[in-house]
Design an enzyme around this catalytic site. Structure first.
Site, PDB file in Angstrom:
ATOM      1  CD  GLU A   9       3.717 -49.508  24.855  1.00  0.00           C
ATOM      2  OE1 GLU A   9       3.576 -49.335  23.636  1.00  0.00           O
ATOM      3  OE2 GLU A   9       4.608 -50.223  25.337  1.00  0.00           O
ATOM      4  CG  ASP A  68       0.816 -51.279  21.840  1.00  0.00           C
ATOM      5  OD1 ASP A  68       0.017 -52.080  21.325  1.00  0.00           O
ATOM      6  OD2 ASP A  68       2.043 -51.420  21.775  1.00  0.00           O
ATOM      7  CG  HIS A 105       4.752 -56.171   8.337  1.00  0.00           C
ATOM      8  ND1 HIS A 105       4.637 -57.489   8.633  1.00  0.00           N
ATOM      9  CD2 HIS A 105       4.959 -55.542   9.509  1.00  0.00           C
ATOM     10  CE1 HIS A 105       4.782 -57.656   9.930  1.00  0.00           C
ATOM     11  NE2 HIS A 105       4.974 -56.486  10.484  1.00  0.00           N
ATOM     12  CB  CYS A 135       8.167 -43.241  20.210  1.00  0.00           C
ATOM     13  SG  CYS A 135       7.501 -44.412  21.401  1.00  0.00           S
TER      14      CYS A 135
HETATM   15  C1  PEP Z   1       3.484 -47.870  20.217  1.00  0.00           C
HETATM   16  O1  PEP Z   1       2.791 -48.752  20.743  1.00  0.00           O
HETATM   17  O2  PEP Z   1       3.024 -46.778  19.829  1.00  0.00           O
HETATM   18  C2  PEP Z   1       4.928 -48.084  20.014  1.00  0.00           C
HETATM   19  C3  PEP Z   1       5.717 -47.110  19.627  1.00  0.00           C
HETATM   20  O3  PEP Z   1       5.397 -49.340  20.187  1.00  0.00           O
HETATM   21  P1  PEP Z   1       5.144 -50.533  19.115  1.00  0.00           P
HETATM   22  O4  PEP Z   1       4.496 -49.922  17.904  1.00  0.00           O
HETATM   23  O5  PEP Z   1       6.468 -51.109  18.840  1.00  0.00           O
HETATM   24  O6  PEP Z   1       4.248 -51.432  19.880  1.00  0.00           O
HETATM   25 MG    MG Z   2       3.788 -50.410  21.756  1.00  0.00          MG
END
Ligand code: PEP
Ligand code: MG
Length: 663
Positions: free
Chosen positions: A415, A439, A180, A486
């Site tokens: 993912e 992920d 974090h 993302c």
């Molecule tokens: C990811 O897994 O890249 C993602 C954008 O989702 P999170 O980081 O919230 O798991």
């Molecule tokens: Mg994710």
């Protein structure tokens, strides 16, 4: 000056004085009566609560959620309750009681199977240190001057306590790019380095530091000339960042969107240059509370975000609960491997009423903007089909209630490796894809994204991950749907992702300007390549080693070549990987890493053919040399074969450089 190697969690450059947290010598402490010690503890807790609440009210992105979790943990029985007991029953001083409560709680947290819970240890240590400083009068509050915050381990609370606006950079001994603290540094747009063993022995409060997160180093006690250069570089980088912000209005092919965790973060995003919200992590509405949010609360949050964005897309991901994002109120079975268990769409399809409530709120909010729904952790087509059924059922319920609603487009997060492999089938039904590289990296490379000490294995630009992205983009485009990225990679491998055909990059708000500028640059390059003039095969007495666009020496994006360090040169952006001898002559050297060959021409002039920029790092992969040292070659004869696609996939430029070596 001493230089130490560190690891980079967030890129950037910073020069300034160190503010060492928990590094100073403990001052003399005069013990009071248990009642006085308790009063000191309570006063410090009240002050800490006030500071955290104040920060939380102004905090961006995920920070507010982290702070809320920290506030809850601090005021809990296991921490403050335990410290109070230590004073009351064991006659400890307030700082001692805090220390012991911290150790007990940390021992408990450390025994957890969840990386997320274990990492909370850093938060609690930070809080305890902050409170102890308040009690003893130590100087660990907000710094007066801009500084580099350094500490053996730091917590999000300590970052907040120091005051985001005063921070130039962060340096720690322990840490990880997915912690974090790293998320906060990323949001603040400041460099974060970790991995400096024995930090508190090497750095003292007030030392001048130069953090170079590009090369992963920290310099301590630099000489005046180095300080002058570092401050110049810092000012230049600040100016560049401001220019990037100004470039926000440019029209581009690639959409640059923002990731948010709370509806209020949507305010001002359009003005900050976001083309939309590419990922609203709705699960943060569900965490750190006693019960699930109801339909009205969710509706208000989603409507707020959609209205703030107007016509711009607002992609809301359905709750990605589970794994490291446990909802306390949801009783789920104990799991040995939570990241491989009940999370994302699996939770939604198991607790249907909960899902239906969220979908009703989303459908109602869709009337107020360009809202889209995105499903996390999909591994099978049936999960998308079931979700669509639930959406229709939610619509029927709203119909029966005579409530206004709209069924928005539904997209899928890519993912899991399974989703990549069935991307063609998913693309038949989904309206868009968004690749979650955090992920996707975790599941493809079998590396826990929250685990410490796994950095060398958690590599989002690993060939396997890049190929998965390329494959997903191909499958999406074959069915005419757009593909976004993302995950964190969108902010770090912008150029490579654009080359792979990604249509949208979604990053934290602090990265919007930089990513937009990098994307604009990458687009310009690719346009130039298609619309640009072709390199004439014959350039005087030297033949171009490949078909492609000719790049003048001063435009080669590598100072070694553009600066003429080795001699006069020219670049070619090749159309294919067939690389030929520019002159007739003898092969003088073949690089061990197979990316470069030099020849001595018949006139005695030495010519270097260097395939790709920085491709020495590929260590020979992607290159095949067709000649050996001492061979005679004819002008136009193929000497090297380069796998252009692989080079690009790895994030390198395939530009071929021909250098007339200076004698
Ligand atoms: C990811 O897994 O890249 C993602 C954008 O989702 P999170 O980081 O919230 O798991
Ligand atoms: Mg994710």
């Amino acid at each position: 000056m001493i230089r130490y190697e560190c690891k980079t969690a967030q890129k950037g450059f910073a020069a300034g004085r160190a503010r060492l947290v928990r590094g100073g010598k403990a001052g003399e402490y005069r013990q009071g009566s248990p009642a006085e010690e308790s009063a000191r503890l309570d006063a410090a807790a009240a002050e800490m609560n006030r500071k955290l609440a104040e920060r939380k009210a102004r905090a961006p992105e995920a920070e507010a959620t982290l702070l809320e979790a920290e506030i809850l943990m601090m005021n809990g029985d296991e921490f403050l309750g335990e410290a109070r007991r230590g004073i009351r029953e064991d006659g400890k001083t307030a700082p001692e009681a805090l220390r012991e409560a911290t150790e007990k709680l940390c021992a408990m947290l450390r025994s957890s199977g969840s990386g997320y819970i274990r990492e909370r240890c850093e938060d609690i240590r930070g809080l305890a240190a902050g409170m102890a400083a308040l009690i003893t009068g130590g100087g660990e509050g907000a710094p007066g001057e801009p500084c580099i915050l350094a500490g053996s381990e730091l917590s999000p609370g300590e970052i907040t306590l120091a005051g985001a606006e005063k921070l130039l950079g962060i340096l720690t001994e322990t840490g990880s790019p997915t912690s974090h603290v790293s998320v906060l540094a990323g949001n603040l747009g400041i460099p974060y380095l970790y991995g400096l063993e024995g930090l508190t022995d090497k750095i003292a409060d007030g030392d001048y530091l130069i953090l170079d997160a590009e090369e992963g180093s920290v310099r301590v006690h630099p000489d005046p000339e180095t300080i002058r250069k570092a401050e110049e570089r810092q000012a230049a980088e600040k100016e560049r960042a401001e220019k990037q912000q100004q470039a926000a209005g440019q029209k581009m092919r690639t959409r640059i969107c923002a990731n948010i965790s709370r509806a209020e973060e949507a305010d001002g995003l359009a003005a900050a240059g976001a083309d939309g919200i590419g990922l609203f992590r709705s699960e943060f509405l569900f965490l750190n509370r006693a019960e699930a949010p109801g339909e009205e609360e969710q509706f208000e949050a989603y409507r707020h975000a959609a209205e703030a964005m107007g016509d711009r897309e607002t992609v809301i991901r359905t709750m990605d609960i589970g794994s490291d994002k446990k909802a306390e109120w949801l009783e789920t079975p104990e799991e040995i491997n939570p990241a491989l268990g009940l999370r994302g769409v699996r939770v939604s399809l198991k607790y249907r009423e909960l899902f239906r409530t969220q979908l009703r709120a989303l459908l109602r909010a869709a009337k107020y903007g360009n809202l889209r729904i995105m499903i996390p952790m999909v591994a099978s087509v049936w999960e998308l089909e079931e979700t669509e059924k639930e959406i229709r059922a939610a619509a029927e319920e709203l119909e029966a209630r005579k409530e206004a609603y709209r069924i928005p487009d539904v997209g899928v997060m890519i993912e899991t490796p399974a989703a990549v492999m069935i991307a063609p089938e998913l693309a038949e039904k989904a309206k868009f894809f968004s690749i979650g590289t955090n992920d996707l990296t975790q599941y493809t490379l079998a590396v826990d994204r929250e685990a410490r000490g796994m950095d060398e294995y958690f590599n989002p630009t690993h060939e396997a991950v890049m190929r998965m992205i390329a494959r997903t983009a191909e499958a999406a485009h074959a069915k005419g749907i757009p593909v976004a990225v993302c995950g964190e990679l969108a902010g770090t491998a912008t150029e490579a992702l654009i080359r792979l055909g990604v249509d949208e990059l979604s990053v934290s708000a602090a990265k919007l300007g930089r990513v937009r500028a990098q994307a604009a640059e990458a687009e310009k390059k690719s346009e130039k390549k298609t619309a640009g003039e072709k390199a004439p095969r014959k350039t005087g007495d030297i033949l171009s080693p490949a078909d492609g666009e000719l790049i003048p020496m001063e435009e080669i994006p590598d100072p070694v070549f553009s600066g003429g360090v080795m001699g006069e040169c020219v670049g070619i952006l090749p159309e294919n990987g067939e690389i030929c001898a520019p002159v007739s002559g003898t092969v003088t050297t073949v690089a061990a890493t197979r990316h470069a060959v030099s020849l001595r021409g018949e006139d005695g002039q030495e010519i270097l053919i260097h395939a790709g920029l920085d491709t020495v790092k590929l260590n020979g992969e992607g290159f095949k040399v067709l000649v050996k040292e001492g061979d005679r070659v004819q002008q136009g004869q193929q000497i090297l074969e380069a796998d252009i696609r692989l080079i690009r996939e790895r994030g390198f430029s395939p530009m071929i450089i021909v250098v007339r070596i200076r004698n």
